[in-house]
Design a protein around this motif. Structure first.
Motif, PDB file in Angstrom:
ATOM      1  N   ILE A  19       0.856  -1.190   0.000  1.00 60.15           N
ATOM      2  CA  ILE A  19       0.000   0.000   0.000  1.00 60.15           C
ATOM      3  C   ILE A  19       0.887   1.233   0.000  1.00 60.15           C
ATOM      4  CG2 ILE A  19      -1.732   1.318   1.275  1.00 60.15           C
ATOM      5  CD1 ILE A  19      -2.495  -1.439   2.561  1.00 60.15           C
ATOM      6  N   ALA A  20       0.639   2.140  -0.936  1.00 57.09           N
ATOM      7  CA  ALA A  20       1.374   3.404  -0.996  1.00 57.09           C
ATOM      8  C   ALA A  20       0.392   4.544  -0.776  1.00 57.09           C
ATOM      9  CB  ALA A  20       2.078   3.555  -2.336  1.00 57.09           C
ATOM     10  N   ASN A  21       0.505   5.195   0.381  1.00 55.71           N
ATOM     11  CA  ASN A  21      -0.345   6.340   0.702  1.00 55.71           C
ATOM     12  C   ASN A  21       0.303   7.606   0.145  1.00 55.71           C
ATOM     13  OD1 ASN A  21      -2.113   4.701   2.279  1.00 55.71           O
ATOM     14  ND2 ASN A  21      -0.645   4.793   3.959  1.00 55.71           N
ATOM     15  N   ILE A  22      -0.443   8.355  -0.641  1.00 62.36           N
ATOM     16  CA  ILE A  22       0.119   9.531  -1.298  1.00 62.36           C
ATOM     17  C   ILE A  22      -0.058  10.757  -0.417  1.00 62.36           C
ATOM     18  CG2 ILE A  22       0.011  11.013  -3.330  1.00 62.36           C
ATOM     19  CD1 ILE A  22      -1.048   8.618  -4.869  1.00 62.36           C
TER      20      ILE A  22
ATOM     21  N   GLU B 179       2.384  -4.605   3.611  1.00 61.77           N
ATOM     22  CA  GLU B 179       3.465  -3.624   3.655  1.00 61.77           C
ATOM     23  C   GLU B 179       2.878  -2.257   3.305  1.00 61.77           C
ATOM     24  OE1 GLU B 179       7.816  -2.783   1.511  1.00 61.77           O
ATOM     25  OE2 GLU B 179       6.589  -4.523   0.916  1.00 61.77           O
ATOM     26  N   VAL B 180       3.230  -1.242   4.089  1.00 60.77           N
ATOM     27  CA  VAL B 180       2.671   0.095   3.891  1.00 60.77           C
ATOM     28  C   VAL B 180       3.799   1.111   3.759  1.00 60.77           C
ATOM     29  CG1 VAL B 180       1.193   1.907   4.851  1.00 60.77           C
ATOM     30  CG2 VAL B 180       0.614  -0.499   5.241  1.00 60.77           C
ATOM     31  N   LYS B 181       3.709   1.969   2.751  1.00 62.16           N
ATOM     32  CA  LYS B 181       4.660   3.050   2.560  1.00 62.16           C
ATOM     33  C   LYS B 181       3.902   4.377   2.491  1.00 62.16           C
ATOM     34  CE  LYS B 181       8.087   0.142   2.114  1.00 62.16           C
ATOM     35  NZ  LYS B 181       9.019  -0.058   3.246  1.00 62.16           N
ATOM     36  N   ASP B 182       4.362   5.361   3.247  1.00 58.15           N
ATOM     37  CA  ASP B 182       3.787   6.707   3.190  1.00 58.15           C
ATOM     38  C   ASP B 182       4.666   7.551   2.280  1.00 58.15           C
ATOM     39  OD1 ASP B 182       1.738   6.065   4.993  1.00 58.15           O
ATOM     40  OD2 ASP B 182       3.034   6.482   6.714  1.00 58.15           O
ATOM     41  N   ILE B 183       4.151   7.878   1.099  1.00 58.24           N
ATOM     42  CA  ILE B 183       4.920   8.620   0.108  1.00 58.24           C
ATOM     43  C   ILE B 183       4.896  10.106   0.448  1.00 58.24           C
ATOM     44  CG2 ILE B 183       5.165   9.192  -2.336  1.00 58.24           C
ATOM     45  CD1 ILE B 183       5.602   6.226  -1.666  1.00 58.24           C
ATOM     46  N   ILE B 184       6.057  10.661   0.700  1.00 54.08           N
ATOM     47  CA  ILE B 184       6.150  12.108   0.902  1.00 54.08           C
ATOM     48  C   ILE B 184       6.021  12.769  -0.461  1.00 54.08           C
ATOM     49  CG2 ILE B 184       7.647  14.007   1.613  1.00 54.08           C
ATOM     50  CD1 ILE B 184       8.919  12.078   3.621  1.00 54.08           C
TER      51      ILE B 184
ATOM     52  N   ASN C  23      11.751   7.094  -5.081  1.00 52.08           N
ATOM     53  CA  ASN C  23      12.961   6.348  -5.451  1.00 52.08           C
ATOM     54  C   ASN C  23      13.648   5.688  -4.255  1.00 52.08           C
ATOM     55  OD1 ASN C  23      12.800   6.819  -8.215  1.00 52.08           O
ATOM     56  ND2 ASN C  23      13.865   8.769  -8.060  1.00 52.08           N
ATOM     57  N   SER C  24      13.261   6.048  -3.046  1.00 47.58           N
ATOM     58  CA  SER C  24      13.878   5.450  -1.858  1.00 47.58           C
ATOM     59  C   SER C  24      13.214   4.132  -1.468  1.00 47.58           C
ATOM     60  CB  SER C  24      13.814   6.425  -0.672  1.00 47.58           C
ATOM     61  OG  SER C  24      12.470   6.675  -0.287  1.00 47.58           O
ATOM     62  N   TYR C  25      12.133   3.749  -2.182  1.00 50.51           N
ATOM     63  CA  TYR C  25      11.400   2.531  -1.842  1.00 50.51           C
ATOM     64  C   TYR C  25      11.603   1.451  -2.903  1.00 50.51           C
ATOM     65  CZ  TYR C  25       8.966   5.567   1.452  1.00 50.51           C
ATOM     66  OH  TYR C  25       8.669   6.439   2.460  1.00 50.51           O
ATOM     67  N   ASP C  26      11.427   0.215  -2.481  1.00 45.11           N
ATOM     68  CA  ASP C  26      11.553  -0.933  -3.380  1.00 45.11           C
ATOM     69  C   ASP C  26      10.166  -1.346  -3.879  1.00 45.11           C
ATOM     70  OD1 ASP C  26      12.167  -3.236  -4.750  1.00 45.11           O
ATOM     71  OD2 ASP C  26      12.414  -4.459  -2.939  1.00 45.11           O
ATOM     72  N   PHE C  27       9.900  -1.089  -5.163  1.00 43.87           N
ATOM     73  CA  PHE C  27       8.629  -1.477  -5.769  1.00 43.87           C
ATOM     74  C   PHE C  27       8.791  -2.643  -6.739  1.00 43.87           C
ATOM     75  CE2 PHE C  27       7.729   2.951  -4.581  1.00 43.87           C
ATOM     76  CZ  PHE C  27       6.498   2.802  -3.958  1.00 43.87           C
ATOM     77  N   GLN C  28       9.991  -3.166  -6.880  1.00 44.67           N
ATOM     78  CA  GLN C  28      10.298  -4.182  -7.868  1.00 44.67           C
ATOM     79  C   GLN C  28       9.339  -5.372  -7.801  1.00 44.67           C
ATOM     80  OE1 GLN C  28      12.812  -4.221 -10.287  1.00 44.67           O
ATOM     81  NE2 GLN C  28      11.917  -6.133 -11.005  1.00 44.67           N
ATOM     82  N   GLY C  29       8.541  -5.550  -8.869  1.00 48.62           N
ATOM     83  CA  GLY C  29       7.656  -6.699  -8.981  1.00 48.62           C
ATOM     84  C   GLY C  29       6.481  -6.718  -8.026  1.00 48.62           C
ATOM     85  N   LYS C  30       6.269  -5.641  -7.269  1.00 47.75           N
ATOM     86  CA  LYS C  30       5.195  -5.626  -6.276  1.00 47.75           C
ATOM     87  C   LYS C  30       3.918  -5.020  -6.859  1.00 47.75           C
ATOM     88  CE  LYS C  30       8.331  -5.389  -2.329  1.00 47.75           C
ATOM     89  NZ  LYS C  30       8.812  -4.619  -1.170  1.00 47.75           N
ATOM     90  N   LYS C  31       2.792  -5.648  -6.500  1.00 48.23           N
ATOM     91  CA  LYS C  31       1.489  -5.113  -6.876  1.00 48.23           C
ATOM     92  C   LYS C  31       1.086  -4.070  -5.838  1.00 48.23           C
ATOM     93  CE  LYS C  31      -0.322  -9.233  -6.926  1.00 48.23           C
ATOM     94  NZ  LYS C  31      -1.303 -10.342  -7.049  1.00 48.23           N
TER      95      LYS C  31
END
Length: 244
Positions: A78-81, A100-105, A123-131
């Motif tokens: 989950i990427a929160n914008i 897995e949760v990422k808070d996008i600045i 660019n600081s996060y790993d999104f490789q192959g992730k839905k």
């Protein structure tokens, strides 16, 4: 191309101006409370239809749909914008406890009335192959959201679903991105920002956070609000400047 996917709209609504009430995450002092009250008074005086929608109201709509369709099986991350996405996610987080949760600045830097650059930490996060499930609270022009989608895909992430609290969503390629939107605006063409591809502002959509703290990086925010929605009415500038 993933094939045609219909946008899921949970509710439709119409007004001339929308205010997202995210005040539960803010500590409003008397001056701030007074400013919001006076702004609402102004809208009423000018017979401008307005809807106030809370973060929790939007989250409840979206969460019910998630549970109904067991949608959580469709993504890994989950990427929160921005702050808005993080706030919309907060009431729903127990449903996503194993994700897995990422808070996008995310910050918009305005170079002119219409020219904007998006600064973020994707660019600081790993999104490789992730839905990825993208969550955003309010979408007006869609410029920020489209920019983030492209960056995630450039990092070999897969945008599996987009979840939006309030907005129009006409800017997205619905054949590529399944979208759930809590409240979708009826289309009212008003203000065209020709320097941003496919962007338009209609009607006014702002959170209390925006009205109090101004849009990130937008020069002369109060004047821009007055210009876009209120025919350059100086009273709006005065109210938002808290100089009454």
């Amino acid at each position: 191309m993933r094939g045609t996917i219909d946008m899921i709209v949970l509710e439709k609504c119409s007004a001339d101006f929308f205010i997202l009430d995210d005040s539960k995450y803010l500590k409003l002092d008397k001056s701030e409370q007074s400013m919001i009250f006076r702004f609402m008074e102004y809208l009423d005086k000018k017979r401008i239809s307005v809807k106030i929608i809370t973060i929790d109201e939007l989250a409840s709509l979206l969460l019910n749909k998630l549970k109904e369709d067991n949608i959580s099986n469709n993504f890994d991350l989950i990427a929160n914008i921005g702050m808005g996405g993080k706030e919309l996610f907060a009431p729903m987080k127990e449903y996503f406890v194993e994700k897995e949760v990422k808070d996008i600045i995310c910050k918009r830097v305005w170079y002119s009335k219409t020219l904007v650059k998006i600064e973020d930490d994707i660019n600081s996060y790993d999104f490789q192959g992730k839905k990825v499930l993208l969550i955003d609270d309010v979408v007006a022009t869609g410029h920020t959201l489209n920019n983030i989608i492209k960056k995630i895909e450039n990092l070999n992430g897969i945008v599996s679903m987009i979840m939006i609290g309030l907005g129009s969503c006409n800017f997205l390629d619905k054949e590529n991105y399944p979208i759930i939107i809590g409240k979708k605006l009826y289309e009212k063409h008003k203000h065209i920002l020709s320097n941003i591809d496919g962007a338009y502002w209609y009607p006014g959509i702002y959170s209390i956070r925006h009205l109090l703290n101004e849009e990130n990086g937008m020069a002369n925010f109060k004047e821009r609000i007055a210009e876009m929605y209120f025919e350059n009415d100086a009273e709006v500038i005065k109210i938002l400047s808290r100089t009454w």
